[in-house]
Write an enzyme that holds these catalytic residues in place. Structure first.
Site, short mmCIF file in Angstrom:
data_model
loop_
_atom_site.label_atom_id
_atom_site.label_comp_id
_atom_site.label_asym_id
_atom_site.label_seq_id
_atom_site.Cartn_x
_atom_site.Cartn_y
_atom_site.Cartn_z
N ASP A 43 118.28 64.81 95.84
CA ASP A 43 117.80 63.46 96.12
C ASP A 43 117.43 62.79 94.78
OD1 ASP A 43 116.74 61.60 98.47
OD2 ASP A 43 115.09 61.73 97.02
N TYR A 67 112.14 53.69 92.73
CA TYR A 67 113.10 52.72 93.25
C TYR A 67 112.93 51.36 92.58
CZ TYR A 67 113.94 56.12 96.96
OH TYR A 67 114.26 57.25 97.66
N HIS A 93 120.23 65.92 105.17
CA HIS A 93 119.88 65.57 103.80
C HIS A 93 119.11 66.69 103.08
CE1 HIS A 93 119.00 62.87 100.47
NE2 HIS A 93 117.73 63.17 100.56
#
Length: 296
Positions: free
Chosen positions: A102, A210, A273
């Protein structure tokens, strides 16, 4: 058998202090976790690999007991990559195998491109090569829809409130709902991940990954990053849980031209995931086979 983990706080030459879980001895492996996780994401891999390797899983800057500097600018990719390179040096090594999942995968890709001299071998799990992700965020409507949360995270304060409410219900839902293999996470496991946000600023710090990279990192417009087109010179393994809720399998196609050394992909059809936690035995075998095939 008792767990092999021991915990240390390591101060980097940048002044940042990272808390790490550490076990074993031998060639070093640095394991980088993603969002919203912590070192504990690698518990199965540390247990399996510490018999022949020095496994080091830091809590990334902003998480857990690692330093969480205030300000979006402290979470740009160059600073995250700098932490990896400085950690390898602080451990007494010039190079290491870098493993990431990730967001940790994004940092691992970037380290191999920005600081290739510190990466012996590269292993990434469920994070596409950053050039492919950058392209998909501009050209792939399906991936754009899947990545809606990246835009949501650009809003101030509201994402933090949403993440924190109901005793971190959003964190728990992301972990549980993103798995194909149900009952992967026990209540004790989930408490470990909640603990990664015990610092009141940690939620903002994690979301700042982010925010910091939306305009200037791999999510930025083409031509912003000169490093993103560099071919990777380390032998590379990509492990991909095919039923990822956030990332399409098509992001992994046709990647061979991005490398100058051997590159291979291992797909895991019955995983989502959180692949290294959903299918730990298979992931551990793929990792060990790859490391044996490409000795330092």
């Amino acid at each position: 058998m008792p767990d092999p983990f021991r915990f240390e706080k390591i101060k980097l030459k940048s002044g940042i202090t990272l808390r790490v879980a550490r076990a074993g001895s031998g060639p070093p492996i640095v394991m980088l976790h993603g969002f919203p996780e912590c070192w504990y994401s690698w518990r199965h891999q540390i247990r399996a690999l510490s018999d022949g390797f020095e496994c080091v899983a830091p809590e990334m800057r902003g998480y857990g007991e690692s330093d969480a500097p205030v300000g979006v600018g402290n979470y740009t990719l160059d600073k995250l990559v700098g932490d990896v390179a400085d950690l390898i040096e602080a451990l007494g090594h010039q190079r290491a195998t870098v493993v990431g999942h990730d967001w940790g995968g994004a940092v691992a890709w970037a380290t191999a491109m920005m600081r290739p001299e510190v990466v012996d071998r590269l292993i990434v799990m469920n994070c596409p090569h950053l050039e492919r992700m950058s392209r998909a965020l501009r050209r792939n409507p399906r991936q754009m829809l899947r990545s809606w949360y990246m835009l949501f995270f650009q809003i101030r304060r509201i994402p933090e409130w949403a993440f924190r409410r109901n005793n971190y219900e959003a964190l728990i839902n992301a972990l549980r709902n993103g798995t194909i293999q149900k009952n992967v996470f026990t209540d004790a496991d989930l408490d470990y991940f909640r603990a990664a946000f015990r610092n009141p600023y940690s939620i903002t710090a994690a979301i700042n990954y982010y925010r910091a990279n939306f305009r200037t990192g791999f999510m930025a417009r083409p031509g912003t990053n000169s490093w993103i087109d560099r071919r990777i010179s380390a032998p590379t393994l990509l492990i991909w849980g095919e039923q990822d809720f956030a990332l399409g399998k098509e992001l992994t196609y046709g990647m061979e031209p991005l490398f100058t050394r051997p590159f291979e992909i291992k797909y895991i059809p019955d995983s989502g995931h959180w692949v290294q936690q959903e299918k730990p035995a298979l992931v551990n075998q793929y990792v060990r086979d790859f490391l044996d095939s490409h000795p330092v």
